[in-house]
Design an enzyme around this catalytic site. Structure first.
Site, PDB file in Angstrom:
ATOM      1  N   GLY A   9       0.824  -1.214   0.000  1.00 47.05           N
ATOM      2  CA  GLY A   9       0.000   0.000   0.000  1.00 47.05           C
ATOM      3  C   GLY A   9       0.854   1.258   0.000  1.00 47.05           C
ATOM      4  O   GLY A   9       0.424   2.322   0.457  1.00 47.05           O
ATOM      5  N   ALA A  11       1.775   3.251  -2.283  1.00 44.54           N
ATOM      6  CA  ALA A  11       1.540   4.305  -3.279  1.00 44.54           C
ATOM      7  C   ALA A  11       0.602   5.401  -2.779  1.00 44.54           C
ATOM      8  O   ALA A  11       0.425   6.415  -3.457  1.00 44.54           O
ATOM      9  CB  ALA A  11       0.976   3.692  -4.559  1.00 44.54           C
ATOM     10  N   ILE A  14      -1.484   6.078   4.165  1.00 43.94           N
ATOM     11  CA  ILE A  14      -0.654   5.691   5.315  1.00 43.94           C
ATOM     12  C   ILE A  14       0.625   4.988   4.851  1.00 43.94           C
ATOM     13  O   ILE A  14       1.716   5.272   5.345  1.00 43.94           O
ATOM     14  CB  ILE A  14      -1.471   4.779   6.263  1.00 43.94           C
ATOM     15  CG1 ILE A  14      -2.657   5.557   6.844  1.00 43.94           C
ATOM     16  CG2 ILE A  14      -0.584   4.218   7.375  1.00 43.94           C
ATOM     17  CD1 ILE A  14      -3.720   4.687   7.528  1.00 43.94           C
ATOM     18  N   ASP A  33       2.506  -2.336  -4.399  1.00 43.87           N
ATOM     19  CA  ASP A  33       1.186  -1.740  -4.645  1.00 43.87           C
ATOM     20  C   ASP A  33       0.738  -2.108  -6.064  1.00 43.87           C
ATOM     21  O   ASP A  33       1.499  -2.693  -6.848  1.00 43.87           O
ATOM     22  CB  ASP A  33       1.249  -0.208  -4.477  1.00 43.87           C
ATOM     23  CG  ASP A  33      -0.088   0.379  -4.013  1.00 43.87           C
ATOM     24  OD1 ASP A  33      -1.114   0.156  -4.706  1.00 43.87           O
ATOM     25  OD2 ASP A  33      -0.114   1.036  -2.963  1.00 43.87           O
ATOM     26  N   ASP A  42      -1.164  -7.398  -7.562  1.00 49.24           N
ATOM     27  CA  ASP A  42      -2.549  -7.291  -7.100  1.00 49.24           C
ATOM     28  C   ASP A  42      -2.758  -8.259  -5.929  1.00 49.24           C
ATOM     29  O   ASP A  42      -2.843  -9.469  -6.123  1.00 49.24           O
ATOM     30  CB  ASP A  42      -3.487  -7.631  -8.270  1.00 49.24           C
ATOM     31  CG  ASP A  42      -4.952  -7.527  -7.868  1.00 49.24           C
ATOM     32  OD1 ASP A  42      -5.235  -7.264  -6.676  1.00 49.24           O
ATOM     33  OD2 ASP A  42      -5.806  -7.721  -8.751  1.00 49.24           O
ATOM     34  N   GLY A  72      -4.997  -1.768   1.573  1.00 50.95           N
ATOM     35  CA  GLY A  72      -6.370  -2.099   1.950  1.00 50.95           C
ATOM     36  C   GLY A  72      -7.378  -1.374   1.098  1.00 50.95           C
ATOM     37  O   GLY A  72      -7.046  -0.395   0.409  1.00 50.95           O
ATOM     38  N   TYR A 152     -16.062  -4.920   5.489  1.00 54.40           N
ATOM     39  CA  TYR A 152     -14.802  -4.251   5.883  1.00 54.40           C
ATOM     40  C   TYR A 152     -14.490  -4.541   7.360  1.00 54.40           C
ATOM     41  O   TYR A 152     -13.377  -4.991   7.676  1.00 54.40           O
ATOM     42  CB  TYR A 152     -14.896  -2.743   5.595  1.00 54.40           C
ATOM     43  CG  TYR A 152     -13.660  -1.965   5.956  1.00 54.40           C
ATOM     44  CD1 TYR A 152     -12.541  -1.979   5.127  1.00 54.40           C
ATOM     45  CD2 TYR A 152     -13.606  -1.206   7.132  1.00 54.40           C
ATOM     46  CE1 TYR A 152     -11.390  -1.257   5.468  1.00 54.40           C
ATOM     47  CE2 TYR A 152     -12.473  -0.487   7.471  1.00 54.40           C
ATOM     48  CZ  TYR A 152     -11.373  -0.511   6.638  1.00 54.40           C
ATOM     49  OH  TYR A 152     -10.235   0.201   6.979  1.00 54.40           O
ATOM     50  N   LYS A 156     -11.156  -6.712   8.963  1.00 55.37           N
ATOM     51  CA  LYS A 156     -10.223  -6.161   9.955  1.00 55.37           C
ATOM     52  C   LYS A 156     -10.299  -6.926  11.277  1.00 55.37           C
ATOM     53  O   LYS A 156      -9.280  -7.092  11.957  1.00 55.37           O
ATOM     54  CB  LYS A 156     -10.500  -4.667  10.168  1.00 55.37           C
ATOM     55  CG  LYS A 156     -10.238  -3.808   8.939  1.00 55.37           C
ATOM     56  CD  LYS A 156      -8.781  -3.839   8.508  1.00 55.37           C
ATOM     57  CE  LYS A 156      -8.464  -2.799   7.440  1.00 55.37           C
ATOM     58  NZ  LYS A 156      -7.055  -2.832   7.021  1.00 55.37           N
TER      59      LYS A 156
HETATM   60  P1  NAI Z   1      -5.368   4.528   0.527  1.00 51.42           P
HETATM   61  O1  NAI Z   1      -6.506   4.195  -0.348  1.00 51.42           O
HETATM   62  O2  NAI Z   1      -4.829   5.903   0.543  1.00 51.42           O
HETATM   63  O3  NAI Z   1      -4.154   3.524   0.270  1.00 51.42           O
HETATM   64  C1  NAI Z   1      -4.349   2.150   0.130  1.00 51.42           C
HETATM   65  C2  NAI Z   1      -3.308   1.606  -0.818  1.00 51.42           C
HETATM   66  O4  NAI Z   1      -3.525   0.173  -0.940  1.00 51.42           O
HETATM   67  C3  NAI Z   1      -3.407   2.190  -2.242  1.00 51.42           C
HETATM   68  O5  NAI Z   1      -2.156   2.647  -2.689  1.00 51.42           O
HETATM   69  C4  NAI Z   1      -3.925   1.040  -3.063  1.00 51.42           C
HETATM   70  O6  NAI Z   1      -3.501   1.048  -4.414  1.00 51.42           O
HETATM   71  C5  NAI Z   1      -3.390  -0.171  -2.301  1.00 51.42           C
HETATM   72  N1  NAI Z   1      -4.164  -1.356  -2.665  1.00 51.42           N
HETATM   73  C6  NAI Z   1      -5.511  -1.467  -2.683  1.00 51.42           C
HETATM   74  N2  NAI Z   1      -5.874  -2.638  -3.218  1.00 51.42           N
HETATM   75  C7  NAI Z   1      -4.729  -3.279  -3.541  1.00 51.42           C
HETATM   76  C8  NAI Z   1      -4.460  -4.529  -4.154  1.00 51.42           C
HETATM   77  N3  NAI Z   1      -5.445  -5.337  -4.563  1.00 51.42           N
HETATM   78  N4  NAI Z   1      -3.176  -4.885  -4.338  1.00 51.42           N
HETATM   79  C9  NAI Z   1      -2.159  -4.054  -3.967  1.00 51.42           C
HETATM   80  N5  NAI Z   1      -2.361  -2.858  -3.380  1.00 51.42           N
HETATM   81  C10 NAI Z   1      -3.631  -2.471  -3.190  1.00 51.42           C
HETATM   82  O7  NAI Z   1      -5.851   4.110   1.991  1.00 51.42           O
HETATM   83  P2  NAI Z   1      -5.257   4.380   3.447  1.00 51.42           P
HETATM   84  O8  NAI Z   1      -6.255   5.202   4.161  1.00 51.42           O
HETATM   85  O9  NAI Z   1      -3.864   4.808   3.404  1.00 51.42           O
HETATM   86  O10 NAI Z   1      -5.370   2.908   4.062  1.00 51.42           O
HETATM   87  C11 NAI Z   1      -4.231   2.141   4.432  1.00 51.42           C
HETATM   88  C12 NAI Z   1      -4.688   1.073   5.401  1.00 51.42           C
HETATM   89  O11 NAI Z   1      -5.241   1.691   6.560  1.00 51.42           O
HETATM   90  C13 NAI Z   1      -5.790   0.178   4.838  1.00 51.42           C
HETATM   91  O12 NAI Z   1      -5.540  -1.151   5.253  1.00 51.42           O
HETATM   92  C14 NAI Z   1      -7.042   0.719   5.504  1.00 51.42           C
HETATM   93  O13 NAI Z   1      -8.045  -0.263   5.612  1.00 51.42           O
HETATM   94  C15 NAI Z   1      -6.496   1.138   6.838  1.00 51.42           C
HETATM   95  N6  NAI Z   1      -7.323   2.091   7.548  1.00 51.42           N
HETATM   96  C16 NAI Z   1      -7.570   3.327   7.007  1.00 51.42           C
HETATM   97  C17 NAI Z   1      -8.358   4.230   7.685  1.00 51.42           C
HETATM   98  C18 NAI Z   1      -8.681   5.592   7.154  1.00 51.42           C
HETATM   99  O14 NAI Z   1      -9.514   6.290   7.770  1.00 51.42           O
HETATM  100  N7  NAI Z   1      -8.072   6.034   6.062  1.00 51.42           N
HETATM  101  C19 NAI Z   1      -8.952   3.893   8.988  1.00 51.42           C
HETATM  102  C20 NAI Z   1      -8.614   2.582   9.468  1.00 51.42           C
HETATM  103  C21 NAI Z   1      -7.832   1.726   8.755  1.00 51.42           C
END
Ligand code: NAI
Length: 255
Positions: A9, A11, A14, A33, A42, A72, A152, A156
């Site tokens: 993740g 790209a 977080i 990613d 993927d 995620g 979701y 988790k």
């Molecule tokens: P984001 O959408 O900014 O980043 C997620 C990254 O995961 C993206 O770069 C995306 O391309 C990658 N990804 C998604 N599907 C994929 C796949 N099939 N194969 C490879 N890479 C893949 O999201 P964020 O907010 O940075 O989330 C990071 C983690 O934090 C996730 O696990 C999310 O569930 C968790 N999280 C986020 C919260 C929020 O409020 N943003 C709250 C609680 C948990």
């Protein structure tokens, strides 16, 4: 000392914040990613996960100081089960031998405050049994019946339970690898941008995830906590779900 650390993740959000911090500190980061990453794969499908593991092992030469499973997705389909649970677990399992080859290995996953919300028990059970076809069948059933919102949180909750089960086994604790989770509240990233754009959704979000301490977090807040979990300083913490959530978990679950 510079370390080699795989971050899925990387790209966006977080994962991107964490990868940037680690690189700034002189570590070598192997970003994983769908796009804009050292390893493009993927994680929603078994062959993509195997490819991510193989490419990462090749890049690190079979020795990794830390792995953070951060990739995620958040929607009401089967995708969270595929990416957030099986994508994280298979990545960690596949890279575990490379961690075991390092001097002070560390691993972390990104859970969520959503893991404390109601779940689909059949999905969680099948995830913990490692049965992806059964988990996806149960998830599709939930999606069809209008209960996709449980998927979701289910992904988790299952991830946190898996982490707590395996962290004390010979393959993890026995190999000297702490394995923990950071569970964020609401974080301002591309994942939540569409929610923040909708006033009504912000209201719903604030009720589901109340954050009395400093409100919504930026991605760097979560990245900092992950950074400590995977640092050499963490010699004895394992199996913990650390809520970095502005007090949401304490508010929701109380004493
Ligand atoms: P984001 O959408 O900014 O980043 C997620 C990254 O995961 C993206 O770069 C995306 O391309 C990658 N990804 C998604 N599907 C994929 C796949 N099939 N194969 C490879 N890479 C893949 O999201 P964020 O907010 O940075 O989330 C990071 C983690 O934090 C996730 O696990 C999310 O569930 C968790 N999280 C986020 C919260 C929020 O409020 N943003 C709250 C609680 C948990």
């Amino acid at each position: 000392m510079a370390r080699t650390i795989a971050v899925s993740g990387s790209a966006s959000g977080i994962g991107e914040a964490l990868a940037g911090m680690l690189r700034d500190a002189g570590d070598t980061v192997i970003g994983i990613d769908l796009r804009d990453a050292d390893v493009r794969a993927d994680l929603s499908v078994p062959e993509g996960r195997a490819s991510a593991v193989a490419q990462t092992l090749e890049r690190c030469g079979g020795r990794l100081d830390a792995v953070v499973a951060c990739a995620g997705v958040s929607d009401f389909t089967v995708m969270p089960v595929k990416v957030n649970f099986f994508g994280a677990v298979e990545l960690l399992d596949g890279l575990r031998p490379a961690l075991a080859a390092a001097g002070a290995p560390r691993a972390a996953v990104v859970g969520s405050i959503s893991g404390t919300h109601p779940v689909d028990d059949d999905v969680v059970r099948a995830c913990l049994a490692g049965d992806e076809p059964a988990a996806l069948a149960a998830a599709e059933k939930a999606e069809r019946s209008g209960a996709g919102g449980l998927l979701y949180p289910s992904s988790k909750a299952a991830l946190a339970q898996w982490m707590r089960r395996v962290c004390v086994t010979p393959g993890w604790a026995g190999a000297g690898i702490p394995l923990n989770a950071i569970a964020p509240g609401v974080v301002r990233t591309p994942m939540t941008a569409p929610l923040f754009a909708d006033e009504a959704m912000v209201q719903v979000m604030n009720e589901a995830v109340p954050m009395p301490l400093n409100g919504h977090a930026g991605p760097e807040v979560i990245a900092e906590a992950l950074r400590w979990l995977i640092s050499p300083a963490n010699t004895h913490m394992t199996g913990q779900v650390v809520y970095v959530d502005g007090g949401a978990e304490a508010t929701l679950r109380g004493a």
